[in-house]
Design a protein around this motif. Sequence first.
Motif, PDB file in Angstrom:
ATOM      1  N   ILE A  69      -2.794   4.450  -6.788  1.00  0.00           N
ATOM      2  CA  ILE A  69      -3.854   3.654  -6.155  1.00  0.00           C
ATOM      3  C   ILE A  69      -5.086   4.529  -5.988  1.00  0.00           C
ATOM      4  O   ILE A  69      -5.010   5.748  -6.106  1.00  0.00           O
ATOM      5  N   LEU A 121      -0.463  10.950   4.786  1.00  0.00           N
ATOM      6  CA  LEU A 121       0.122  11.279   3.478  1.00  0.00           C
ATOM      7  C   LEU A 121      -0.814  12.088   2.584  1.00  0.00           C
ATOM      8  O   LEU A 121      -0.557  12.246   1.400  1.00  0.00           O
ATOM      9  N   GLU A 141      -3.614   1.137   6.956  1.00  0.00           N
ATOM     10  CA  GLU A 141      -3.566   1.774   5.637  1.00  0.00           C
ATOM     11  C   GLU A 141      -4.294   3.113   5.663  1.00  0.00           C
ATOM     12  O   GLU A 141      -3.833   4.100   5.081  1.00  0.00           O
ATOM     13  N   ARG A 157       1.327   4.143  -2.856  1.00  0.00           N
ATOM     14  CA  ARG A 157       1.003   5.539  -2.509  1.00  0.00           C
ATOM     15  C   ARG A 157       2.177   6.473  -2.769  1.00  0.00           C
ATOM     16  O   ARG A 157       1.991   7.632  -3.136  1.00  0.00           O
ATOM     17  N   MET A 158       3.400   5.969  -2.582  1.00  0.00           N
ATOM     18  CA  MET A 158       4.600   6.793  -2.715  1.00  0.00           C
ATOM     19  C   MET A 158       5.300   6.630  -4.070  1.00  0.00           C
ATOM     20  O   MET A 158       6.395   7.160  -4.271  1.00  0.00           O
ATOM     21  N   PHE A 188       0.842  -1.195   0.000  1.00  0.00           N
ATOM     22  CA  PHE A 188       0.000   0.000   0.000  1.00  0.00           C
ATOM     23  C   PHE A 188       0.881   1.250   0.000  1.00  0.00           C
ATOM     24  O   PHE A 188       0.651   2.199  -0.764  1.00  0.00           O
ATOM     25  N   LEU A 189       1.899   1.237   0.847  1.00  0.00           N
ATOM     26  CA  LEU A 189       2.795   2.390   0.936  1.00  0.00           C
ATOM     27  C   LEU A 189       3.592   2.580  -0.350  1.00  0.00           C
ATOM     28  O   LEU A 189       3.739   3.707  -0.842  1.00  0.00           O
ATOM     29  N   GLY A 230       0.061  11.834  -4.898  1.00  0.00           N
ATOM     30  CA  GLY A 230      -0.263  10.415  -4.874  1.00  0.00           C
ATOM     31  C   GLY A 230       0.467   9.581  -5.877  1.00  0.00           C
ATOM     32  O   GLY A 230       1.146  10.076  -6.788  1.00  0.00           O
ATOM     33  N   GLY A 231       0.334   8.269  -5.701  1.00  0.00           N
ATOM     34  CA  GLY A 231       0.924   7.315  -6.618  1.00  0.00           C
ATOM     35  C   GLY A 231      -0.125   6.839  -7.607  1.00  0.00           C
ATOM     36  O   GLY A 231      -0.783   7.636  -8.260  1.00  0.00           O
ATOM     37  N   ALA A 264      -2.817   6.787   4.904  1.00  0.00           N
ATOM     38  CA  ALA A 264      -3.437   7.649   3.898  1.00  0.00           C
ATOM     39  C   ALA A 264      -3.718   9.032   4.462  1.00  0.00           C
ATOM     40  O   ALA A 264      -3.520  10.042   3.785  1.00  0.00           O
TER      41      ALA A 264
END
Length: 505
Positions: free
Chosen positions: A505, A497, A490, A434-435, A430-431, A502-503, A494
Amino acid sequence: MMVLLLEHPRVIAPERRNDIANTPLTSCLLTGYVAGVLKREGHDVDIVEGYLDNLSYAEIAERVKAMAPDLLGVHMVYQWQRDQLLFDFLEGLKTAGVVSYIAVYGYYPTFAFETILQECRAIDGVVVGEPELTFAELASRLSRGADTENIPGLAWRDAGGKIRCTRRGLVNDLDQLPFPVRTGAMMRLPEINIQGSRGCYGGCTFCYINPFYGQGSHWRGRSPENIVAEIDEIIAKWGKRDFYFTDPNFFGPGERGQRRALHLASLLKSRNISFGIEARVNDIHDETIGALVEAGLRHILIGLESGRDESLKRLNKMTTVAQNEEALRILRRHGIEPNVGFIMFEPGSTLQDVRTNFEFLKRNLLLDNLAVTANLLYHYQIILKGTPAFQKLVSEGRLKVSEDSYEGVVLYENEGVACLAEVMRRITNFLFARMAGVWSGRVKPPAGAPEIYKKVNSLLVECFETLLTALESGEHLNEEERDKFARRNELKMAELLATIPGGDI
């Protein structure tokens, strides 16, 4: 004759965002070295950078048709599954009569040549191991119209459809190889890859570097003078001064390896370059690291792998926890914060093993950087064909192999370890997603990002320790409870962050 070498398009699977590279970094110059040897032999050679230039197979097909090569070589990079798109592309070329002979090469084909030749009839041969001399002999025979059977280093089908292969001996003097051909796409990378040696004197159970080179393989180094001559050529032609040595073992064995590194450092010192390397912890010596730092060493990857001596013995690292910690002290003394290789979860890990690893990472201040923490707190041992671990687990009947029989999945012996590995893999994936934009350099983070990263890092460490402690106390989490734990954290990530670009997702 006309030879085209293809670096094929590939996609990183979302569920494997931060596993080991599809193929070791040492493979990134395979195509360049093959091209260099073929050019020296008088052949016309072109390289198509399907991956780096983001080309579609339709665009690549046009390039192949325009060149009409006598030999198409494909650096086949593993993507964690059967590459049907590539196979279909090659079948289309062969059916259309665009190319008459197709050979694939690389780490993955070396260990999966039987599967490849069985599943893709368009592929005529698989180059096994070090590819340069095999390609040279193959091209020579094709140009003369001679048969291509029984070429050392080439796997092929005989008239009865049986797959045959004989390994080729190693290139013992690497200085005799021409410098690799470098494409414009390669030179756009932030660091220029350079190979100073091949192989390793170690024998780690999880590594397939030496099995790639073959029986009796060993560490072989180019002379410092030869390396510097290539660096000088790159500086003169491209003006590049940032380099990365792709060697899995930069130093080589013992005192001889240290002397060679010191000599190389003395030659590099006046070049005004920066560079990175990869090394074993037992090769991190104070004098040598000091000299390399003065010559431009700025970053290094060291394979710690574990904070428990028993695990290091299982992995056949031939190193100790004390050596791991001494290497960290030496590097930090010279101003280098290393990137580290680490296997948090082994197939046979116990919760005690995991706890020891976790305390080792905390004690040595290795969980203070978000990107590093995310790597270290989820990494499990990947079992790849060709490695001693794969062979051992297959013989014990403990390995479930993937559809292409290249990667093996082994169930954890300890249920608690399995639970922790599963949950941390989900949270870190997930991270990573996101990153993705920030960590790839595609987007710029806001000014307050470091403080946000610090909070997320603390949350990630807390997640790990909370779950580990619960499992140590005897708790058992069912699938629903694991899902709730992962989703809850998660969501917390979120929220923290929210202001970071965002990435995907």
